[in-house]
Design a protein around this motif. Structure first.
Motif, PDB file in Angstrom:
ATOM      1  N   SER A  77     -20.475 -32.932 -66.424  1.00 34.01           N
ATOM      2  CA  SER A  77     -20.108 -34.026 -67.316  1.00 34.01           C
ATOM      3  C   SER A  77     -20.280 -33.691 -68.797  1.00 34.01           C
ATOM      4  O   SER A  77     -21.062 -32.808 -69.165  1.00 34.01           O
ATOM      5  N   SER A  78     -19.555 -34.450 -69.622  1.00 33.43           N
ATOM      6  CA  SER A  78     -19.805 -34.560 -71.066  1.00 33.43           C
ATOM      7  C   SER A  78     -19.414 -33.336 -71.893  1.00 33.43           C
ATOM      8  O   SER A  78     -19.948 -33.132 -72.992  1.00 33.43           O
ATOM      9  N   THR A  79     -18.497 -32.528 -71.375  1.00 36.30           N
ATOM     10  CA  THR A  79     -18.077 -31.331 -72.120  1.00 36.30           C
ATOM     11  C   THR A  79     -16.797 -31.564 -72.915  1.00 36.30           C
ATOM     12  O   THR A  79     -16.434 -30.753 -73.769  1.00 36.30           O
ATOM     13  N   SER A  80     -16.082 -32.662 -72.626  1.00 35.15           N
ATOM     14  CA  SER A  80     -14.706 -32.792 -73.133  1.00 35.15           C
ATOM     15  C   SER A  80     -14.629 -32.871 -74.660  1.00 35.15           C
ATOM     16  O   SER A  80     -13.697 -32.342 -75.271  1.00 35.15           O
ATOM     17  N   LEU A  81     -15.612 -33.536 -75.284  1.00 35.66           N
ATOM     18  CA  LEU A  81     -15.483 -33.735 -76.734  1.00 35.66           C
ATOM     19  C   LEU A  81     -15.710 -32.424 -77.489  1.00 35.66           C
ATOM     20  O   LEU A  81     -15.016 -32.134 -78.469  1.00 35.66           O
ATOM     21  N   SER A  82     -16.654 -31.633 -77.015  1.00 37.42           N
ATOM     22  CA  SER A  82     -16.884 -30.335 -77.663  1.00 37.42           C
ATOM     23  C   SER A  82     -15.674 -29.430 -77.464  1.00 37.42           C
ATOM     24  O   SER A  82     -15.241 -28.737 -78.386  1.00 37.42           O
ATOM     25  N   ALA A  83     -15.147 -29.432 -76.235  1.00 39.17           N
ATOM     26  CA  ALA A  83     -13.965 -28.609 -75.957  1.00 39.17           C
ATOM     27  C   ALA A  83     -12.802 -29.067 -76.837  1.00 39.17           C
ATOM     28  O   ALA A  83     -12.070 -28.243 -77.414  1.00 39.17           O
TER      29      ALA A  83
ATOM     30  N   HIS B 281      -1.395 -32.770 -80.455  1.00 41.08           N
ATOM     31  CA  HIS B 281      -2.506 -33.722 -80.296  1.00 41.08           C
ATOM     32  C   HIS B 281      -3.547 -33.145 -79.345  1.00 41.08           C
ATOM     33  O   HIS B 281      -3.220 -32.378 -78.440  1.00 41.08           O
ATOM     34  N   VAL B 282      -4.776 -33.562 -79.561  1.00 39.89           N
ATOM     35  CA  VAL B 282      -5.840 -33.207 -78.609  1.00 39.89           C
ATOM     36  C   VAL B 282      -6.474 -34.509 -78.132  1.00 39.89           C
ATOM     37  O   VAL B 282      -6.894 -35.340 -78.937  1.00 39.89           O
ATOM     38  N   VAL B 283      -6.498 -34.683 -76.796  1.00 40.85           N
ATOM     39  CA  VAL B 283      -6.826 -35.994 -76.226  1.00 40.85           C
ATOM     40  C   VAL B 283      -7.904 -35.869 -75.139  1.00 40.85           C
ATOM     41  O   VAL B 283      -7.600 -35.749 -73.954  1.00 40.85           O
ATOM     42  N   PRO B 284      -9.169 -35.895 -75.526  1.00 43.80           N
ATOM     43  CA  PRO B 284     -10.211 -35.915 -74.492  1.00 43.80           C
ATOM     44  C   PRO B 284     -10.330 -37.298 -73.860  1.00 43.80           C
ATOM     45  O   PRO B 284     -10.268 -38.303 -74.560  1.00 43.80           O
ATOM     46  N   VAL B 285     -10.483 -37.323 -72.532  1.00 42.57           N
ATOM     47  CA  VAL B 285     -10.648 -38.593 -71.809  1.00 42.57           C
ATOM     48  C   VAL B 285     -12.049 -38.597 -71.219  1.00 42.57           C
ATOM     49  O   VAL B 285     -12.355 -37.808 -70.325  1.00 42.57           O
ATOM     50  N   ILE B 286     -12.900 -39.470 -71.742  1.00 40.34           N
ATOM     51  CA  ILE B 286     -14.308 -39.429 -71.342  1.00 40.34           C
ATOM     52  C   ILE B 286     -14.739 -40.801 -70.826  1.00 40.34           C
ATOM     53  O   ILE B 286     -14.382 -41.833 -71.398  1.00 40.34           O
TER      54      ILE B 286
ATOM     55  N   ILE C  36      -7.652 -33.547 -71.959  1.00 38.38           N
ATOM     56  CA  ILE C  36      -8.881 -32.920 -71.438  1.00 38.38           C
ATOM     57  C   ILE C  36      -9.660 -33.961 -70.644  1.00 38.38           C
ATOM     58  O   ILE C  36     -10.103 -34.971 -71.200  1.00 38.38           O
ATOM     59  N   TRP C  37      -9.850 -33.710 -69.372  1.00 43.19           N
ATOM     60  CA  TRP C  37     -10.518 -34.678 -68.483  1.00 43.19           C
ATOM     61  C   TRP C  37     -12.003 -34.377 -68.411  1.00 43.19           C
ATOM     62  O   TRP C  37     -12.392 -33.311 -67.948  1.00 43.19           O
ATOM     63  N   ASP C  38     -12.823 -35.320 -68.849  1.00 40.53           N
ATOM     64  CA  ASP C  38     -14.269 -35.103 -68.762  1.00 40.53           C
ATOM     65  C   ASP C  38     -14.720 -35.238 -67.310  1.00 40.53           C
ATOM     66  O   ASP C  38     -14.269 -36.126 -66.598  1.00 40.53           O
TER      67      ASP C  38
ATOM     68  N   ASP D  17      -3.511 -28.006 -66.837  1.00 41.90           N
ATOM     69  CA  ASP D  17      -4.976 -28.101 -66.797  1.00 41.90           C
ATOM     70  C   ASP D  17      -5.506 -27.175 -67.884  1.00 41.90           C
ATOM     71  O   ASP D  17      -5.721 -25.982 -67.669  1.00 41.90           O
ATOM     72  N   VAL D  18      -5.704 -27.751 -69.059  1.00 44.32           N
ATOM     73  CA  VAL D  18      -6.030 -26.903 -70.211  1.00 44.32           C
ATOM     74  C   VAL D  18      -7.535 -26.680 -70.327  1.00 44.32           C
ATOM     75  O   VAL D  18      -7.989 -25.873 -71.134  1.00 44.32           O
ATOM     76  N   TRP D  19      -8.298 -27.385 -69.514  1.00 45.58           N
ATOM     77  CA  TRP D  19      -9.759 -27.260 -69.577  1.00 45.58           C
ATOM     78  C   TRP D  19     -10.327 -27.501 -68.183  1.00 45.58           C
ATOM     79  O   TRP D  19      -9.955 -28.461 -67.520  1.00 45.58           O
ATOM     80  N   GLU D  20     -11.222 -26.636 -67.752  1.00 48.53           N
ATOM     81  CA  GLU D  20     -11.853 -26.828 -66.442  1.00 48.53           C
ATOM     82  C   GLU D  20     -13.198 -27.510 -66.612  1.00 48.53           C
ATOM     83  O   GLU D  20     -13.920 -27.238 -67.574  1.00 48.53           O
ATOM     84  N   ALA D  21     -13.525 -28.372 -65.666  1.00 49.63           N
ATOM     85  CA  ALA D  21     -14.850 -29.009 -65.712  1.00 49.63           C
ATOM     86  C   ALA D  21     -15.291 -29.329 -64.292  1.00 49.63           C
ATOM     87  O   ALA D  21     -14.704 -28.860 -63.316  1.00 49.63           O
TER      88      ALA D  21
END
Ligand code: TPP
Ligand code: DXP
Ligand code: MG
Length: 622
Positions: free
Chosen positions: A115-121, A137-142, A67-69, A108-112
């Motif tokens: 900013s700053s939505t990746s951790l909640s998603a 695994h779930v891997v947010p990149v912030i 997940i790309w922040d 692309d499992v998450w659209e953004a």
């Protein structure tokens, strides 16, 4: 290797680190070349080449969720997931989006875009995984900038408490768009400086984790580490929250990345890997940028990095506004400027340099920026908040509950109002008119040119009239006359740009100049129209509206904004409420999101084109 021919990332798993280094160089070359033509968020992407390759090596996208922040740094991910061949269309009309897009790829499992939505998603996806009994695994990149956003901190609070298994990648390049700010940023600095201890801690942990001997040994080892940590480490912040900290790791070194990710995989609770990268890595002009120019930009000359200028006449709207406010701030120390992490885009750097004590960059914290301004205003200060229309959405309740309800004198410079072009649907500034119009005390203005903008700033600072918003678009402001005296405008008054007898065209902002041109063309065909500059979107000019109602000519409203809640809808409601019978047509955005691309093409799509407006005008007159 021709990186534009990559179909999917699975081949990366078989590459040696040396081969990955070679691939990194090829990807950088490709990015630097293509972005020199299309423009884009080149700085952030050059910094995450090795990191992205490493993530695709160790995780199995799209089963594992990367997940790309913000999403502005997802270009390498796009290349690896089979979109390299489309890069010449990046951020262009109908082309590849500059942010992750689920319709482009299942990776692309998450659209953004914000900013700053990746951790909640990520927390949501991880909880879904656990409830459904999956093992991915779930891997947010912030980024270090995005981590200063309130939402990210709310999520960390929850993640640490819940002990959810997540692999958080903190990409720390010491930059937001401009140099990063704030206490968190200082903390990361201290952690980076304590690198030696952290290397030891990291090595000690991997060593201890490999030891046999069960829980007793591990518990005592943890105790040793903990006491050591309290003695030496500044960065216990994450550990205290219940999140395992690994790092700092050199984000351009595959071996270090391998070690850190492999270690994280052995830990069944939230882990944060602190990866240190260099924004702009591999392209000199971007690497040496300390201001933020290379965060995101238009086309540039490949050899020199010189930015290619367009046909820019007049000052940038943002510069005009910020410098105008600066003039008032020099005379009156109650005038202060606030930016939520956008000093570069909002052209506030001159203000920052000249009046540092009256300037606040609060980080990516729109809610805090707005409520802080409210607090200042309660003490008789005159805060100016420069904020992009799209990011103002974050602060809806603060605008309502803190500023408008208390009727405080806060001036908002609503930047990037209207269509922004290349950034697309997450960034179009088309909702603020609708939501600000609902607030009882707000005055909303939009100048047709730079001169009117100056009068509006003057009006705001010379009247204590509660919250005010001056909207202005991306790009440059036409200056239509020499301005010596600054006017105070009568609040809630519109002006006739020209008087006609067949039909009225009503708009606000620079679109007024565009419809004046249409009126010229219609006149040549014998059609004489009113052109009305609705410079106050709220309050509307009720006197003029009654006049128009009585004349009962057809009306066309034109706005680069959502129709729902827009000026046209408010005029329609007024006419209906007062039983006027004018035929009214509204041109604007009708219940849809507008994607990226050249603004003129997008305007054409929503009906703001000379041909379409002329033909509608003619049809109404018949
Ligand atoms: C809510 C919100 N506010 C502001 C922005 C503008 N913005 C985009 S990227 C960025 C900086 C992000 O910094 P960081 O997360 O460190 O990423 P980097 O570009 O350094 O990789 C900002 C302020 C945004 N996208 N969303
Ligand atoms: C990703 C992001 O939100 C910003 O980088 C944004 O693209 C800046 O837009 P401007 O180029 O209009 O300042
Ligand atoms: Mg950063």
């Amino acid at each position: 290797m021709d990186v534009s021919s990559i179909k999917n990332p699975s081949f990366i798993k078989d590459l040696s680190n040396q081969e990955l280094e070679q691939l990194s160089s090829e990807i950088r070359k490709f990015l630097i070349e293509t972005c020199s033509i299309t423009g884009g968020h080149i700085g952030a992407n050059l910094g995450v080449v090795e990191l992205t390759l490493s993530l695709h090596k160790h995780f199995n996208s799209p089963i594992d969720k990367i997940i790309w922040d913000v999403g502005h740094q997802s270009y390498i991910h796009k290349i690896l997931t089979g979109r390299g061949h489309e890069f010449n269309s990046l951020r262009q009309y109908k082309g590849l989006c500059g942010f992750p897009k689920t319709k482009e790829s299942r990776h692309d499992v998450w659209e953004a875009g914000h900013s700053s939505t990746s951790l909640s998603a990520a927390m949501g996806m991880a909880k879904a995984r656990d409830i459904l009994g999956n093992t991915n695994h779930v891997v947010p990149v912030i980024g270090d900038g995005a981590l200063t956003g309130g939402m990210a901190l709310e999520a960390l609070n929850h993640i640490g408490h819940d002990k959810t298994n997540l692999t958080i990648i903190l990409n720390d390049n010491e930059m937001s768009i401009a140099p990063n700010v704030g206490a968190m940023h200082n903390m990361f600095g201290r952690i980076r400086t304590n690198h030696n201890y952290n290397r030891f801690k990291f090595d000690a942990e991997s060593f201890m984790n490999r030891l046999p001997g069960g829980d007793r040994l591990r518990v005592s080892a943890d105790k040793i580490k903990d006491s050591l940590k309290y003695l030496v480490v500044d960065g216990i912040f994450f550990e205290e929250l219940g999140i395992k900290y690994i790092g700092p790791v050199d984000g351009h070194n595959f071996k270090e990345l391998d070690e850190a990710i492999n270690t994280s995989k052995q830990i069944n609770k939230p882990v944060l890997i602190h990866v240190v990268t260099k924004k702009g890595k591999g392209y000199k002009p971007a690497e040496v940028d300390t201001i933020g120019t290379w965060h995101g930009l238009g086309p540039y000359k490949l050899e020199t990095g010189e930015v290619i200028k367009g046909n820019e006449e007049g000052p940038a709207w943002s510069a005009l506004m910020s410098n105008q406010v600066l003039e008032y701030a020099k005379q009156d120390k109650r005038v202060v400027a606030i930016t939520p992490a956008m000093p570069v885009g909002s052209k506030l750097t001159k203000f920052q340099q000249e009046l540092p004590d009256q300037f606040f960059d609060v980080g990516i914290a729109e809610q805090h920026a707005v409520t802080m301004a409210a607090g200042l205003a309660t003490q008789g200060m005159k805060p100016y908040v420069a904020i992009y229309s799209t990011f103002m959405q974050r602060a809806y309740d603060q605008l309502l509950h803190d500023v408008d309800r208390q009727n405080l004198n806060v001036l908002f410079g609503v930047d990037r109002a209207g269509l922004v072009g290349a950034d697309g649907e997450t960034h179009q500034g088309v909702f603020d008119v609708g939501f600000l119009s609902q607030f009882p005390n707000f005055t909303i203005m939009m100048p047709k040119d730079g001169n009117e903008a100056i009068d509006m700033v003057n009006t705001a600072f010379k009247t204590d009239h509660g919250p005010m918003a001056i909207r202005y678009p991306r790009g440059n402001a036409p200056m239509l006359r020499d301005t010596k005296e600054h006017e105070i405008l009568d609040i809630g008054t519109w002006t006739y740009e020209r008087k006609g007898s067949n039909l009225s065209l009503i708009s606000y902002g620079p679109t007024v100049n565009f419809i004046s041109d249409i009126a010229d063309e219609l006149l040549k065909e014998g059609i004489n129209v009113n052109v009305i500059n609705a410079r106050f979107i709220k309050p509307m000019d009720f006197e003029m509206l009654h006049e128009l109602g009585k004349e009962s000519m057809p009306i066309i409203t034109i706005e680069e904004s959502m129709l729902t809640g827009g000026l046209g809808s408010q005029i329609a409601t007024f006419l209906k409420d007062h039983d006027y019978k004018n035929v009214l047509r509204r041109i604007g955005i009708d219940n849809e999101y507008i994607e990226h691309g050249d603004v003129d093409l997008l305007l054409e799509d929503i009906g703001i084109s000379k041909a379409k407006i002329k033909s509608l005008a003619k049809s109404l007159i018949k």
